[in-house]
Write an enzyme that holds these catalytic residues in place. Structure first.
Site, short mmCIF file in Angstrom:
data_model
loop_
_atom_site.label_atom_id
_atom_site.label_comp_id
_atom_site.label_asym_id
_atom_site.label_seq_id
_atom_site.Cartn_x
_atom_site.Cartn_y
_atom_site.Cartn_z
CG HIS A 119 -9.94 -5.70 0.64
ND1 HIS A 119 -10.11 -6.86 1.35
CD2 HIS A 119 -8.63 -5.40 0.73
CE1 HIS A 119 -8.94 -7.25 1.86
NE2 HIS A 119 -8.02 -6.37 1.49
CG ASP A 135 -12.61 -9.11 1.69
OD1 ASP A 135 -12.66 -8.07 1.00
OD2 ASP A 135 -12.12 -9.13 2.83
CD GLU A 153 -2.70 -1.39 2.46
OE1 GLU A 153 -2.62 -0.52 3.34
OE2 GLU A 153 -3.44 -2.38 2.54
CD GLU A 189 -4.61 -7.78 1.21
OE1 GLU A 189 -5.49 -7.16 1.83
OE2 GLU A 189 -3.40 -7.52 1.30
CG ASN A 244 -0.66 -6.64 -1.82
OD1 ASN A 244 -1.17 -7.16 -2.82
ND2 ASN A 244 -1.20 -6.70 -0.62
O1 G3I Z 1 -4.57 -10.27 18.25
C1 G3I Z 1 -4.93 -9.07 18.94
C2 G3I Z 1 -5.68 -9.38 20.18
O2 G3I Z 1 -4.84 -10.05 21.07
C3 G3I Z 1 -6.19 -8.07 20.79
O3 G3I Z 1 -6.96 -8.35 21.90
C4 G3I Z 1 -7.02 -7.32 19.77
C5 G3I Z 1 -7.47 -5.96 20.30
O4 G3I Z 1 -7.63 -5.03 19.27
O5 G3I Z 1 -6.23 -7.09 18.64
C6 G3I Z 1 -5.81 -8.27 18.01
O6 G3I Z 1 -5.04 -7.92 16.90
C7 G3I Z 1 -5.76 -7.46 15.81
C8 G3I Z 1 -5.43 -8.35 14.62
O7 G3I Z 1 -6.02 -7.84 13.49
C9 G3I Z 1 -5.90 -9.78 14.82
O8 G3I Z 1 -7.29 -9.83 14.84
C10 G3I Z 1 -5.32 -6.03 15.53
O9 G3I Z 1 -5.74 -5.18 16.54
C11 G3I Z 1 -5.89 -5.58 14.22
O10 G3I Z 1 -5.34 -4.32 13.91
C12 G3I Z 1 -5.53 -6.56 13.14
O11 G3I Z 1 -6.14 -6.15 12.00
C13 G3I Z 1 -5.57 -6.65 10.81
C14 G3I Z 1 -5.25 -5.48 9.89
O12 G3I Z 1 -4.83 -5.95 8.65
C15 G3I Z 1 -4.14 -4.61 10.46
O13 G3I Z 1 -2.94 -5.28 10.48
C16 G3I Z 1 -6.59 -7.57 10.16
O14 G3I Z 1 -6.73 -8.75 10.96
C17 G3I Z 1 -6.12 -7.95 8.78
O15 G3I Z 1 -7.13 -8.68 8.12
C18 G3I Z 1 -5.80 -6.72 8.00
O16 G3I Z 1 -5.31 -7.10 6.74
C19 G3I Z 1 -5.04 -6.04 5.83
C20 G3I Z 1 -3.84 -6.44 5.04
O17 G3I Z 1 -2.76 -6.72 5.89
C21 G3I Z 1 -3.48 -5.35 4.03
N1 G3I Z 1 -4.58 -5.04 3.21
C22 G3I Z 1 -5.81 -4.70 3.89
C23 G3I Z 1 -6.20 -5.79 4.86
C24 G3I Z 1 -7.49 -5.45 5.54
O18 G3I Z 1 -7.35 -4.29 6.32
#
Ligand code: G3I
Length: 777
Positions: free
Chosen positions: A236, A266, A159, A264, A200
């Site tokens: 997305h 969805d 990004e 990615e 990406n």
């Molecule tokens: O695992 C912790 C958990 O322990 C905690 O209690 C909770 C509280 O917020 O957070 C959890 O972590 C989260 C993690 O996802 C796992 O669910 C993070 O806060 C959250 O920020 C994270 O979000 C991810 C996001 O990227 C940011 O990294 C999403 O799962 C993930 O699907 C998303 O993926 C991104 C790609 O990397 C790039 N492109 C867009 C895509 C969607 O946003």
């Protein structure tokens, strides 16, 4: 060999005039995404979670069964790997990489360099630029070298762009400057030369400005020797997305010598989702997969999660969800079945063109072949530049002297049936102007050209491959117009022994005339040329959308090829553009509903409740200071007992932005209850609004066809209702648009409440009979 392939071979060997055994037939059934993709040499995957793999056996089994590639959803993000400086924790990433190795799956590692999900010590620390660069290099080298040979593909940079296609002003750019991009790729290549290195990005599937910015960025990186191997398109999407342009976008990047991938995918849905919405969603998955399959360098399709139980959507978009292939209990949704069917059954349309040069290539030096046959044409002495078939669209521009575009070899066997079609706009009639030809040894095996001696379009085939041989021709009956886009289709019907020429989709001549012996052709074995013949005769003007068919094109198809719509939104459960121009509409807000169309077919018309509108982004749709036509089917909501819509205010069907106001409004006028086509005298400052109104009041609850026609040559505008002319204005000017088109609103308001269907825009004044046809229910 896969077991079912072995079974097929065994079965085949046993067949001696008898039926294939039932086991072999059952074994040939492809039941998983992975089998279907592998049979095509394609990868299909999902983002997966290490903790789900560890704790959920059903999840684990499904990942193993369905996918031949997996992406780490979060496990390679810096904040996860190194939450405390200097203390890397690879345990979660290892879990996924080990699982993949055990199940014969490739791993895409996401991501090495991103502005997001960075550890706090990094974002809040105070580092000099040199220190920060060392930190980044150390991170890239540490991670890539640890997984050398085990992670097949790295999303090296994620990004990097802003929505307008310029570099994103994020953490790395603001601290290290643009050089961080090239550095990251070089560092990764140095420690794992075999890994595929990707850049990406999101929204580049549909946002033309961002896609163009990405194109310029990777082209520049490659030109400087930066090891970028591929580009990932996150994809997305919404269930109303059409993805009309995705195949073209993927092809353009592939033409740079890059691999491409959908990384990615969805499709989010307002929850709870009903059956219609899930069926619509399935189509979006199918469109994405078809776009990838149509481009040979598209290597993989990865979904962002595969079960609704674990998708990122509900947390990020409250009220939305159901975005993946399987429901929360891992049951197959329509999207899963559709994707499986596409992966298993999709075939390049066998009857489609054997070469198709859209001539809108961003690079400007190679005209790529959108048919997938690989007949790209090298452009020299001519430009693939801005040419005015439409705003924002490119075409080949010939100056009457250039060398046009030429392929490496022949495209079609000219001794058999074939057809060649093209849009052309002639600027000079002073010489022979060849639109397309294919070389023989001594002369062109055919030419499609403008002929000055007769002032006609001519399709010509020499009787033999010799300069002395006579020429058989078929000519237009109409006189070619200068500076007007005209569609030509030349057909060689070998079986019948006849040539035909269509102009603007209408057959103008067949030769030889009936009663005379059939014509026979000969094979030209040389290259295909666009914009000239083997003897020169360069075209002067624009050429666009050249298609070659290895078969006859009939009258209905010739008419369809000559479709002059520059935007067509059918609202068949989506807001995509089904015209050549691929300008998908964006619902605002994102959630929009559909209703039955005028034939009663469910979910085939746009439902507007007074809050939703559709924006067509990505530059101007129409030049409103030139002739144009806007048509739509509309049904206003009934609110008054007298059957007239309530006077809540003007309700706009369509409008295109000028500086301070729309440059036209096709609308319902609240103060007198009539349909109106209004064109402001000027698009800023005080103005008057010359208006043509319907003869009778609008009737609510009834499907009505509206057509607004601006005829610039004549200097008049006209309104048609249900195919009947309502009036002609005395106004003589139409201000030039400066922005996008809106459906269901103008830039100054006037939301429509009701239903809309089949909105079309044409960059010319349609004839009354054409409007009558469109207005036929
Ligand atoms: O695992 C912790 C958990 O322990 C905690 O209690 C909770 C509280 O917020 O957070 C959890 O972590 C989260 C993690 O996802 C796992 O669910 C993070 O806060 C959250 O920020 C994270 O979000 C991810 C996001 O990227 C940011 O990294 C999403 O799962 C993930 O699907 C998303 O993926 C991104 C790609 O990397 C790039 N492109 C867009 C895509 C969607 O946003």
């Amino acid at each position: 060999m896969r077991w079912w392939m072995a079974a097929l071979v065994v079965g085949a060997q046993l067949v001696v005039g008898t039926m294939v055994g039932p086991d072999a037939a059952a074994a040939a059934e492809v039941t998983t995404l992975r089998e279907a993709a592998a049979a095509r040499g394609l990868q299909v995957g999902s983002a997966v979670s290490a903790s789900a793999l560890e704790t959920d056996p059903a999840y684990r089994d499904r990942v193993a069964a369905e996918f031949n590639t997996v992406t780490t959803e979060n496990e390679f993000k810096w904040s996860v790997l190194e939450p405390v400086r200097g203390r890397y924790d690879f345990s979660r990433a290892d879990r996924i990489v080990d699982f993949a190795a055990a199940h014969g799956q490739a791993v895409r590692g996401q991501t090495l360099v991103w502005h997001s999900s960075l550890p706090e010590w990094l974002t809040t620390g105070t580092f000099s630029q040199a220190e920060l660069r060392d930190i980044l290099r150390n991170h890239v080298q540490t991670v890539v070298s640890r997984y050398r040979g085990r992670v097949a593909v790295w999303d090296v940079v994620n990004e990097p762009l802003a929505e307008d296609g310029t570099p994103r002003d994020g953490f790395w750019l603001s601290r290290l400057g643009l050089g961080y991009l090239a550095d990251a790729f070089h560092w990764a290549r140095a420690v794992d030369p075999a890994a595929q290195l990707y850049l990406n990005e999101y929204s580049t599937e549909t946002n033309a400005a961002k896609a163009r910015g990405l194109y310029e960025l990777v082209r520049d990186l490659r030109a400087r020797g930066v090891p970028v191997d591929g580009v990932g398109f996150q994809t997305h999407k919404l269930l109303t997305s059409r993805l009309s342009a995705l195949g073209d976008v993927l092809r353009r990047f592939a033409d740079l010598g890059l691999d491409v991938a959908i990384t990615e995918l969805d499709v989010r849905v307002p929850v709870p989702a009903d059956a219609t919405e899930l069926a619509q969603q399935a189509e979006v998955y199918a469109w994405a997969a078809q776009a990838c399959l149509a481009v040979p360098r598209c290597r993989s399709i990865t979904t962002w999660g595969f079960t609704d139980a674990r998708s990122w959507i509900p947390a990020q978009y409250p009220g939305w969800g159901a975005a993946t292939l399987l429901d929360e209990s891992l049951g197959a949704k329509p999207a899963y079945r559709r994707l499986l069917a596409v992966l298993r059954d999709w075939q390049r349309p066998g009857t489609g063109p054997v070469a198709w040069w859209r001539l809108d290539d961003w690079g400007g030096t190679t005209a790529s072949d959108a048919s997938g046959s690989g007949h790209s044409a090298v452009v020299s002495g001519t430009t693939l530049g801005w040419y005015e078939r439409q705003p924002t669209t490119f075409a080949l521009r010939g100056d009457g002297a250039g060398t046009g575009a030429v392929t490496a070899g022949p495209v079609v066997d000219t001794a058999r049936s074939y057809a060649v079609s093209a849009w052309v706009s002639l600027t000079s009639k002073t010489a022979r102007r060849v639109v397309a030809s294919q070389d023989g040894a001594a002369r062109s095996a055919f030419t499609l050209s403008y002929e000055p001696s007769t002032d006609r379009w001519v399709f010509a085939v020499p009787l033999a491959d010799s300069v002395q041989a006579g020429v058989r021709t078929v000519s237009s009956t109409s006189v070619p117009a200068v500076n007007r886009w005209t569609h030509l289709t030349a057909v060689w019907n070998a079986g019948w022994g006849r040539m035909q020429l269509y102009v603007d989709g209408v057959l103008e001549m067949t030769a030889p005339p009936s009663g005379q012996p059939p014509a026979t052709g000969w094979t030209g074995r040389g290259p295909f040329r666009i914009g000239r013949s083997s003897a020169g005769e360069a075209f002067a003007g624009g050429i666009s959308d050249v298609r070659v068919f290895a078969r006859v094109v009939d009258a209905a198809e010739a008419a369809a090829l000559a479709d002059a719509a520059v935007g067509r939104w059918t609202f068949d459960g989506h807001t995509g553009d089904e015209s050549w121009f691929s300008r998908d509409g964006f619902p605002r807000p994102e959630q929009v509903g559909f209703t039955a169309d005028r034939a009663g077919r469910p979910a085939r018309a746009l439902l507007l409740t007074g809050t939703e509108v559709i924006d067509v982004r990505g530059g101007m749709t129409l030049w409103t200071d030139r002739s144009y036509t806007v048509t739509a089917w509309v049904r206003l909501t009934d609110a008054n007992r007298d059957g007239r819509p309530d006077g809540a205010g003007d309700q706009v069907v369509a409008s295109q932005d000028g500086r301070e106001r729309g440059t036209f409004q096709l609308q319902y006028e609240s103060d007198n209850g009539r349909w109106a086509y209004k064109v402001p005298v000027t698009d800023s400052g005080p103005t008057g609004w010359p208006t043509v109104e319907s003869l009778a009041p609008a009737v609510a609850g009834r499907w009505t066809h509206l057509a607004a026609v601006w005829n610039a040559g004549w200097g008049r505008f006209q309104l048609y209702v249900d195919g009947v002319l309502q009036g002609t204005s005395a106004a003589t000017t139409s201000p030039p648009a400066t922005g996008g088109l809106h459906v269901g609103v103008s830039m100054t308001g006037g939301r429509l409440t009701g239903a809309l269907d089949d909105v079309q825009v044409h960059q010319r004044a349609l004839q009354p009979h054409e409007i009558t046809t469109l207005a036929t229910p």
